[in-house]
Design an enzyme around this catalytic site. Sequence first.
Site, PDB file in Angstrom:
ATOM      1  N   GLY A  34       8.218 -22.306  15.890  1.00 37.78           N
ATOM      2  CA  GLY A  34       7.461 -23.074  16.871  1.00 37.78           C
ATOM      3  C   GLY A  34       6.831 -24.316  16.266  1.00 37.78           C
ATOM      4  N   HIS A  72     -23.207  16.432   3.166  1.00 42.57           N
ATOM      5  CA  HIS A  72     -23.122  16.989   1.813  1.00 42.57           C
ATOM      6  C   HIS A  72     -22.135  18.146   1.802  1.00 42.57           C
ATOM      7  CE1 HIS A  72     -24.325  18.389  -2.158  1.00 42.57           C
ATOM      8  NE2 HIS A  72     -24.340  19.614  -1.656  1.00 42.57           N
ATOM      9  N   GLY A 132      -5.230 -11.794 -10.190  1.00 46.29           N
ATOM     10  CA  GLY A 132      -5.978 -11.691  -8.950  1.00 46.29           C
ATOM     11  C   GLY A 132      -5.607 -10.419  -8.214  1.00 46.29           C
ATOM     12  N   LYS A 141       0.834  -1.210   0.000  1.00 48.42           N
ATOM     13  CA  LYS A 141       0.000   0.000   0.000  1.00 48.42           C
ATOM     14  C   LYS A 141       0.868   1.260   0.000  1.00 48.42           C
ATOM     15  CE  LYS A 141      -3.178  -2.905  -0.025  1.00 48.42           C
ATOM     16  NZ  LYS A 141      -2.252  -4.040  -0.123  1.00 48.42           N
ATOM     17  N   ALA A 201      -6.292 -10.257   6.115  1.00 47.66           N
ATOM     18  CA  ALA A 201      -5.712  -9.946   7.419  1.00 47.66           C
ATOM     19  C   ALA A 201      -6.785  -9.591   8.442  1.00 47.66           C
ATOM     20  CB  ALA A 201      -4.711  -8.794   7.283  1.00 47.66           C
ATOM     21  N   ASP A 231      -4.989 -17.298   7.796  1.00 43.70           N
ATOM     22  CA  ASP A 231      -4.819 -17.921   6.486  1.00 43.70           C
ATOM     23  C   ASP A 231      -4.682 -19.438   6.537  1.00 43.70           C
ATOM     24  OD1 ASP A 231      -4.870 -15.361   5.542  1.00 43.70           O
ATOM     25  OD2 ASP A 231      -2.863 -15.381   4.648  1.00 43.70           O
TER      26      ASP A 231
END
Length: 476
Positions: A122, A455, A193, A58, A331, A323
């Site tokens: 781990g 507005h 994608g 980003k 995320a 994930d």
Amino acid sequence: MAQAFDVIVIGAGPAGYIAAIRAAQLGLKTACIEEWKSPAGEPALGGTCLNVGCIPSKALLESSEQYEHTLKGLGDHGIAVSGVKVDVAKMVGRKEAIVSKMTKGIETLFRKNKIAWLKGHGKFVGRGAGGWQIEVSGGGPAEVAEAKAVIIATGSKARHLAGVPVDQNLVCDNVGALAFTAVPERLGVIGAGVIGLELGSVWRRLGSKVVILEALPGFLAAADETVAKEAWRIFTKEQSLDIRLGVTIGKVDITKRGVAVAYQQGGKDERLECDRLIVSIGRVPNTDGLGADAVGLKIDARGFIEVDDQCRTNLASVFAIGDVVRGPMLAHKGEEEGVMVAELIAGQKAHVNLETIPWVIYTSPEIAWVGRTEQQLKADGVPYRAGQFPFSINGRALGHGDTHGFVKMLAHSHTDEILGVHIINTHASELIAEAVVAMEFRAASEDIARIVHAHPSLSEVTHEAALAVSKRALNM
């Protein structure tokens, strides 16, 4: 003697570090295991997202958009510029500074919440009297820690093409594509994608001739068809992004001039030559080396850890989030699962509604949606009404000089409950939040139509789309 904790989180990406913080807030003695190291070799928190994913991409997207806007977007404002040039090294340096600030910020949060950071890899080694035994290795001599509950948040990694080595120089995934030291003259991208579009857009804006090869015959199949059609028009016609659909990738060769990709399209043999190639064909769960076999943790054929609606695995007091489990690889989805699981461990009631998780593609314009698409509603035979309103006649958008896109709202024909909202606009990632709140509270399109929107503001387009559901848009 093994260190003992109430909760051990394996992985310090967004899902993991948020889970650790929430567990600590609830009074649980918490540790988080993370093996990531920065390019300088320093241990770093934040996982893929903060180090080589969401945050750095980003940063580069914003820099490239600023550059293109300076070149093409200031003239209409009466601002003349000349001599504009790109300093890629400085641009990448800015990105790295942002990454460092964010990852160091997590370290501060860990200290604030008294979370132990166990540096290394781990994996499960068994279960003892004190709970699950997790070996931590790679950050010095291997040690074993014990916890009453374990949260697995090991994230995902880029899927690579079989037989095509990724050297992060000529052939890259997201890691290498975020660290180019110069703008490639010719850039190839395999995969149209989210990641392929975002990274391809960055380097196109900075001057690359970009060609994107996509295996699917359609563009952005997950998005609403109306949005996908508009995005295709903008990207290919206005921005000259060369996207080739229905492609079958053949051999990829390293040549004296860069990379050559042999492919087929429409039954014809084709060849793409480029200076660099980005491979962005999806991501796979990162469950290798977790020690699943040692404790009988169930992992499906695709590598995902099997969980129920509350992210519980088949093992008592072992959860998996983000994930590595079912659902979108986002995320913010992983973060909310982390909060849920920490609260469940602490004995609270908690849930995550996967139906109201927003999706965002950070192209320019951005694409965002929540809920169901029109094609999904048609396929399922759900009666619905649609309302759509463009940004081209919105005063705020006209002032910005960016009138691309629209808001589209889908509501049930009988109950008026909002079933989906789809936005294509430069600020879609911010505008979608109103729709997420509305859908979480099962609002009707009439509810949005009756709410006063400031507005002039871009949010008025969402208001008008809600009015359009009942065919009473006021400004069109």
